[in-house]
Scaffold this motif. Sequence first.
Motif, PDB file in Angstrom:
ATOM      1  N   GLN A  46      46.734 -11.039  46.469  1.00 50.85           N
ATOM      2  CA  GLN A  46      46.154  -9.573  46.684  1.00 50.85           C
ATOM      3  C   GLN A  46      46.823  -8.562  47.841  1.00 50.85           C
ATOM      4  OE1 GLN A  46      44.679  -9.374  43.723  1.00 50.85           O
ATOM      5  NE2 GLN A  46      43.370  -7.929  44.600  1.00 50.85           N
ATOM      6  N   SER A  47      47.670  -9.386  48.677  1.00 57.61           N
ATOM      7  CA  SER A  47      48.448  -8.610  49.571  1.00 57.61           C
ATOM      8  C   SER A  47      49.760  -8.471  49.720  1.00 57.61           C
ATOM      9  CB  SER A  47      48.032  -8.966  51.291  1.00 57.61           C
ATOM     10  OG  SER A  47      48.375 -10.498  51.180  1.00 57.61           O
ATOM     11  N   SER A  48      50.254  -9.232  48.657  1.00 58.83           N
ATOM     12  CA  SER A  48      51.709  -9.398  48.158  1.00 58.83           C
ATOM     13  C   SER A  48      52.060  -8.561  47.125  1.00 58.83           C
ATOM     14  CB  SER A  48      52.381 -10.622  48.239  1.00 58.83           C
ATOM     15  OG  SER A  48      51.741 -11.536  47.415  1.00 58.83           O
ATOM     16  N   LYS A  49      53.326  -8.448  46.793  1.00 58.69           N
ATOM     17  CA  LYS A  49      53.846  -7.781  45.400  1.00 58.69           C
ATOM     18  C   LYS A  49      53.531  -9.011  44.425  1.00 58.69           C
ATOM     19  CE  LYS A  49      57.689  -4.781  47.037  1.00 58.69           C
ATOM     20  NZ  LYS A  49      56.783  -3.456  46.616  1.00 58.69           N
ATOM     21  N   ARG A  50      53.104  -8.239  43.003  1.00 59.31           N
ATOM     22  CA  ARG A  50      52.843  -8.970  41.988  1.00 59.31           C
ATOM     23  C   ARG A  50      52.775  -8.191  40.805  1.00 59.31           C
ATOM     24  NH1 ARG A  50      48.741  -6.978  45.080  1.00 59.31           N
ATOM     25  NH2 ARG A  50      46.762  -5.938  44.051  1.00 59.31           N
ATOM     26  N   ILE A  51      52.735  -8.873  39.651  1.00 58.79           N
ATOM     27  CA  ILE A  51      52.853  -8.113  38.518  1.00 58.79           C
ATOM     28  C   ILE A  51      51.317  -8.546  37.599  1.00 58.79           C
ATOM     29  CG2 ILE A  51      53.868  -8.121  36.190  1.00 58.79           C
ATOM     30  CD1 ILE A  51      56.536  -8.971  37.443  1.00 58.79           C
ATOM     31  N   ILE A  52      50.746  -7.531  37.004  1.00 58.55           N
ATOM     32  CA  ILE A  52      49.640  -7.815  36.397  1.00 58.55           C
ATOM     33  C   ILE A  52      49.832  -7.505  34.936  1.00 58.55           C
ATOM     34  CG2 ILE A  52      46.961  -6.918  35.905  1.00 58.55           C
ATOM     35  CD1 ILE A  52      47.215  -5.943  38.640  1.00 58.55           C
TER      36      ILE A  52
END
Length: 906
Positions: free
Chosen positions: A329-335
């Motif tokens: 949740q605190s890092s870059k991610r792809i949903i």
Amino acid sequence: MPKPTLSMRLLCSPAHPKHRAIMYQKCEILLPDVHKKGTNAAKHHRTITGPAKKMKASGPRSHHNVYITEEDKGTGLKSGHDKQLKCEIVPISMSQKTGSTCALFLTPKTPPPTTTLKSMDHGSVMQVSTVIREYSQITPVPVRVNISKYQFTITNGRINPVAADFCHFKQSFSLCWGSVVYALQALEKLLRDFAVPRAKVSGERLVEFAQGWDCHWRNARPVINLLSVLENWEEVLGLVLIPGQRYKGEGGTEAAAIHIQSCWRGYTARTAYLHHRRRRWAAGTIAISWLMHTQMLHVRKALQARRCRQMENYRSRAQDLAANWKHIQSSKRIIIHIPSLGYAQSQRLNMRGLDIHHNVQMNRLCDIRDKNVEVIYICPQHLGEDILQYYSSLLQRDKADNRATEASPCVRPFVVLTPDAIDYFPDRNMCLSTLLKYSPRTLKRIRNLIQGKQAYIVGGVAHVDDLAVADELGVSILGPEPAVAQLYSTKSGGRRIFTVADVDVPPGQGGVYTLNQFQMLLAELMTQNLDVQRWLFKIDSEHSGRGTAYCDVRHLSCYKWALQEYHRCGPELWNAKWIQESVLLRYLDEIPQWLTRYARPVKTSCYPNWTCFLKTFLGQGGVVEAYPPSDSVSCLTVDLLVEPGGEVTVLSCGDQLHGTCQLEAVGSTVPQTCVHPETVHSICMRVGQACLQCRIVGYVSVDLATFLNHDTMEQKVWAIDLDLRYSDQLAMTQMLLMMTGGTLNCRAGCLEVPMQIRGKQCQQQIADKRPAVHRFAVLGSHLFHSSLSMLYHHVFFKMCKVHGIGFNIQRKQGSVFALYDSGDRCNIGMITVSEDLQGALVTFARNLSVIHREISSSKMQEETNFKVLIKNIEDLLQRIGQRKLQAVKDKPAADCVFANFDVTSL
């Protein structure tokens, strides 16, 4: 010339002209001149002559004549046996020119007598009879014949060898007697076989046909040929054609026995063959069925093994997701958003515009307001360039500063993909996960986009194909297992979750599957809750008010008597079972007829009558539930995120707005104002913890109903429905927060929006001193008008701009639209933001009224929910005004209780 030599020459070449003359002088036999050619039509005729002179043809005239021609003209024939006989049709005009008469006569080719004799044995009875039947259908044609000078009679199939006529015939044709004798023997046998008493034979015809047998017997039909040499052939043929005549003649008994035996053998052989063929077909069918069964069993086992492997991979990834959730949740991610509606196939097939229902949550793209988030949105239809450009301009991270966008205009933090299987299954109404599962090119592109990055899937209604897609992509799913979701997303499953959470639910019970159980349960609930005026019946597997019916208690004839019994006994004694028994029995008697006459489905488009609804209700199971006993009932929807780490977060809360169906929400007002925020927060936390106990993670939507208890004057809140999916309200809330840049504090019950400060200050000061104001919003996610299809989107926006419908970025208020499809364009979403709830409702109703007035025509029949929604909003505004006046008159303490209560009741 010596006599033996002359005789040898005569025998070898009787057709020679000199030999013909010698034969006429010595033996008074005039042989036919086969080399002679005439100049008239008669030259083609061939005449059989006797020893004295040529015989003239006579007989009745007919429409056609059959005459015999020589096959090889211009060539010398050494023997009469080398001649071939042909049957040709001559028009009546030619017959008239020659002046000849014709008689009815059949002239087919004849086989040699040896063959005829061999064919007349007992084994050829069936063949002879078949030939006779075939030729009985042939109409005799007239043929040119000569008057016979050499007639003789055959009596009872026997020739009298000493008869004068036969001796004269034998003497006249002694030179060719070798071939004639075989024909005579065959004719005798035929006449004996068919018991012909008397037959007159034409000697000339007999000699003619006997000579033709030598060359052309293979294609001849012996029976008709032999009969054609008779003078009374019609009489004989009529006798031969009599059924069973063959068995009256010589060897008839044996022929009958042979015929019976052959028929019986044929029957038994045919029966045995058919039996063998049936057994062979059955064996083939059994073999194919067994092969298909084994193949299907193999495929089923392979699918089960694959699904077990997919489930194991899902659980393994879910554990990793729960362990690393805070870091993710605190890092870059792809949903990866897949708004799939994994309902049962029967429901999906009956849903009109399933692709639009999928795409109502396109506002999930607004998750990119978090700078660490990139979105891959799976769209259920091919979107036009106008919608993509609209969302591209709408989803800019910083509306005030566009310099970053100008520097990289081609880089977008979201990608919209359409499964390529949509083109192959356009009318199957498959859920989006299934379509994506059968789209290898789309899956490959998603793998390339998420390669080396943290990613997870946010689905919709859980389906087993979600696991297949996640396994193909190698990512985890933020949601429960499909089996768990299907268990608890039903109406009965939701009540079980609420029971575990220890929250108030309406009086009722789930898991109803039989009619007796249904009627007994309803009678007991009605007896125990006499204050309830309406009862609801909900099908377990349905959603959004589709599978709901209701029936009002006031239509019961015994209801007033039951109330009198209740008041006579009092509330304390009424709980005893023996006191309720009389009312219960009375209810049981009247409930069947009461339901048949007064029960009504909420959405008649899905279930037209009570009978249809009851059949589905008992087939799939359902819930019997009480409607809140109040004239003023408010409903609200709360969206939760049950995190894999064990925390529960309230994401959205809003009071429901209803359209044509009073039990189906088409929008909401945010934030909710009908229940104290702490009460809502407490209920949601308990429901979230109950979901965690039941292994449910992800997005959860809870529907609550609130009303005022007139007996205790206390506000009551019931939990009435639970959806284990990303809701339409949450998608619209994400768009609201994206446009305003605000924060929805559900625990405090307010929407805080930061305002921009004008002046020449540094950016840090602006960020630190930016004030926050409260805003209210109305979200409409299911707005429908059939006339919207006549307007393209750019025309629609120009029309709205002319009427001042738009969004003010600086003031953070106004109107913004959500677009769902480029084809029909009948469905839209709309958000209105204002400083107070009354202003947001007024703006929403005004926008609907303007759009309806601009696109409607009095001559068109339109389908829309605009007018009903406008009327409901007007009633709501009227009640809000009444509440405000009442709040001014009441005491401050009463203000705290009632100021925020029931402001969105419809």
